[in-house]
Design an enzyme around this catalytic site. Structure first.
Site, PDB file in Angstrom:
ATOM      1  N   SER A  67       6.058  29.308  -0.182  1.00 52.07           N
ATOM      2  CA  SER A  67       6.774  28.048   0.361  1.00 52.07           C
ATOM      3  C   SER A  67       7.176  28.229   1.800  1.00 52.07           C
ATOM      4  CB  SER A  67       7.994  27.647  -0.549  1.00 52.07           C
ATOM      5  OG  SER A  67       8.687  26.570  -0.132  1.00 52.07           O
ATOM      6  N   ASP A 298       4.637  24.670   1.841  1.00 45.42           N
ATOM      7  CA  ASP A 298       3.643  24.458   0.787  1.00 45.42           C
ATOM      8  C   ASP A 298       3.614  22.783   0.297  1.00 45.42           C
ATOM      9  OD1 ASP A 298       6.148  24.539  -0.432  1.00 45.42           O
ATOM     10  OD2 ASP A 298       5.291  25.529  -2.479  1.00 45.42           O
ATOM     11  N   GLU A 401      17.140  17.604  -3.851  1.00 50.41           N
ATOM     12  CA  GLU A 401      18.072  18.680  -3.100  1.00 50.41           C
ATOM     13  C   GLU A 401      18.166  17.929  -1.839  1.00 50.41           C
ATOM     14  OE1 GLU A 401      17.665  22.654  -5.344  1.00 50.41           O
ATOM     15  OE2 GLU A 401      15.893  22.365  -4.306  1.00 50.41           O
TER      16      GLU A 401
END
Ligand SMILES: CC(=O)N[C@H]1[C@@H](OP(=O)(O)O)O[C@H](CO)[C@@H](O)[C@@H]1O
Ligand SMILES: [Mg+2]
Length: 572
Positions: A67, A298, A401
């Site tokens: 990521s 990612d 988030e």
């Protein structure tokens, strides 16, 4: 396990010895470490993926990515049959398998687990694992290790899907298990046709003001590459892609994590990088009010921002909380159109539950705003697996988030009802408004990734909603004003000594620290502060929020000192 299986496993695992002294944990986002020590881990996760596929008799995904971490890191994670994260029930086995010191013990561990879980290892069963990787140079050899792990289980087949974003792989796993088309081009076609559908449903007269350019920071990773492909099938959205990986380094001063944490313009967006004179850049950013977006390495995180002229690369950040707020507003509007039954002969409404899921990192102003809209807001611990699970309890669950990872989940029951509503013959003009609202929600369910947060599909939904509302990024950003906040990291002796409760907002161990945090927080108007051990780094994170920047900084610093006093290297 029979002799043939045992000897294959012994033979292959002896070729992948674990590096001595390394202990890894599946954590919040799979295993992550420096790529050079991951061969054995990825091989072993290949074994786990094959067992998971046999157990569930479904297609499983294995993604090689780290990521937003630096380019020399890599990692591996599993997508379950639903397309979601690996079931938490298998995480202890993942940890044990990754850390088992030698291959004889490994075979024993697998054998015990197969018996305990009743996995049909012998017989005619087959297992299918879809493999994906991001653009990291280490990805290719780690992929080979995963294939070796998978082929150590008799009957398991690895299908290499090539370089993908994490959400693409999750989408493919979900689609395959639902018996739907699951090739990469099907993904792009589904995104572009549902986006087009939302645009076609925009009320006449709305789509003004927002046609300024969209500039996307691809983090020098896979997201930029895929956005290029998507752009070709999209038509009608003016996107300029920067940091697409041809020159710069993955995640180095670019990408959603950098933009959100540093609150700074990524490389490639400063006037000099953009190939303009400062005067021209400032003029154009004011007059055209560039709308900028940033993906992570990612492409499962998305944040928006706009540059502040003359500010030394500062930005106005439009984070995951604000994306959530925009989505919630739009969904709520469609539900109220649908449930407006005045003049309807039959009461044809659907008591759809709508819930919003955040973590303690959500800016307090966003939570106030969402509650003010009359929405039910719930909190979970950090980590998408917790948010996703909670959101799935609603007919429409929206989770994000603050860092930009999130999505919208729609229940099968609601989709079925919407299908019916959208195809009813329309008798009145109001009927047709309701049909449009049903069609919009159906399009949202196809556009937004139902498996995990997806920066590409999120970006298209943001763009469609801004056009629907007729809003610029500045209008969107004005929904509410973020409270000033500060995040710090503190190195401690043992971060597992910190135990939290109430969605990580209260520390229950070590004793006494919460009272000290409370006393500090009480000194600041609108003060809020919490500490928790990171699940991905060896640190304790401190989050503080208050009515001014200075107050947020001071509160964060004094609580960081408390953490150091209670848990730091001088504490014992
Ligand atoms: C404050 C923060 O951004 N934490 C991130 C980070 O987890 P930590 O447990 O805080 O290290 O990485 C996770 C995985 O990507 C992500 O889910 C989470 O939101
Ligand atoms: Mg990511």
């Amino acid at each position: 396990m029979d002799e043939k299986q045992r000897s294959i496993l012994l033979d292959s695992s002896s070729r992948f010895p674990p590096p001595p002294g390394v202990k890894l944990s599946y954590g919040t986002a799979g295993f992550r470490a420096d790529a050079s020590i991951l061969q054995s881990t990825v091989f072993r996760v290949g074994i786990l993926a094959a067992l998971r596929s046999l157990k569930t008799q479904s297609v499983i995904g294995l993604m090689i990515t780290a990521s937003h971490n630096k380019v020399s890191d890599n990692g591996v994670k599993i997508a379950d049959p639903s397309g979601g994260m690996l079931t938490q029930a298998w995480e202890p086995f993942a940890d044990a398998l990754a850390n088992v010191p030698n291959f004889l013990h490994l075979v024993q561990l697998v054998d015990d687990f197969v018996m305990k879980e009743n996995i049909p290892l012998e017989g005619v069963q087959s297992a299918v694992i879809l493999l994906g990787r991001d653009t990291r140079p280490s990805g290719e050899s780690l992929l080979e290790a995963a294939k070796q792990g998978i082929s150590s289980i008799v009957g398991a087949v690895a299908v290499d899907m090539g370089v993908l974003t994490t959400p693409q792989l999750h989408w493919m796993v979900r689609s395959r298990n639902k018996g739907m088309k699951a090739a990469e081009m099907d993904y792009f076609n589904q995104l572009s046709s549902s986006f087009r559908c939302l645009i076609d449903l925009i009320p006449p007269g709305s789509a003004v003001n927002v046609m300024d350019k969209l500039i996307v920071d691809g983090a020098n990773g896979v997201g930029g590459e895929k956005l290029q492909v998507l752009k070709k099938v999209l038509h009608g959205l003016d996107i300029q892609i920067r940091n697409s990986g041809k020159e710069g380094v993955l995640n180095e001063e670019v990408g959603a994590d950098y933009v959100q944490k540093e609150k700074a313009v990524p490389r490639g967006f400063a006037p000099a990088d953009a190939g303009m004179s400062v005067a021209h850049f400032q003029l154009s950013s004011i007059s055209q009010c560039f709308r900028c977006a940033s993906l992570d390495g990612d492409a499962d995180r998305l944040v928006y921002f706009s540059a502040i002229p003359n500010s030394n690369n500062r930005i106005r950040l439009v984070d995951g909380d604000k994306i959530l707020s925009l989505f919630a507003l739009f969904i709520k509007e469609q539900l109220s159109i649908l449930n407006d039954n005045e003049g309807d002969r039959e009461n044809n409404s659907y008591p759809a539950t709508l819930g919003v899921v955040q973590t303690a990192y959500a800016n307090g102003a966003s939570t106030d705003y969402l509650k003010h809209l009359g929405l039910e807001v719930v909190f979970t611990p950090t980590g998408v697996k917790y948010l996703h699970e909670k959101a799935a309890e609603y007919d429409i669950g929206i989770y994000f988030e603050a860092n930009g990872h999130g999505t919208i989940l729609l229940s099968e029951g609601l989709l079925h009802w919407l299908d019916g509503r959208s195809s009813e013959p329309s008798l009145t003009s109001k009927g047709s408004e309701q049909q449009k609202a049903a069609l919009r929600l159906l399009a949202v369910s196809k556009l937004i990734n139902q498996a995990v947060g997806d920066a590409l599909s999120g970006l298209l939904l943001v763009e469609a909603i801004l056009q629907h509302m007729g809003w610029s990024i500045h209008r969107w950003n004005e929904l509410y004003h973020d409270l000033p906040s500060r995040q710090l990291k503190v190195k401690v002796v043992d971060r597992s000594a910190v135990v939290t409760a109430n969605a990580e907002t209260v520390v229950v161990r070590p004793l006494g620290i919460q009272e000290a945090i409370n006393a500090e927080t009480a000194k600041y108007p609108r003060g809020r502060c919490f500490v928790r051990p990171s699940g991905t780094e060896d640190v304790v994170r401190v989050y503080a929020e208050a009515s001014t920047e200075e107050a947020a900084d001071n509160l964060a610093n004094s609580v960081a000192q408390l953490v150091d006093q209670f848990l730091g290297f001088g504490s014992s």
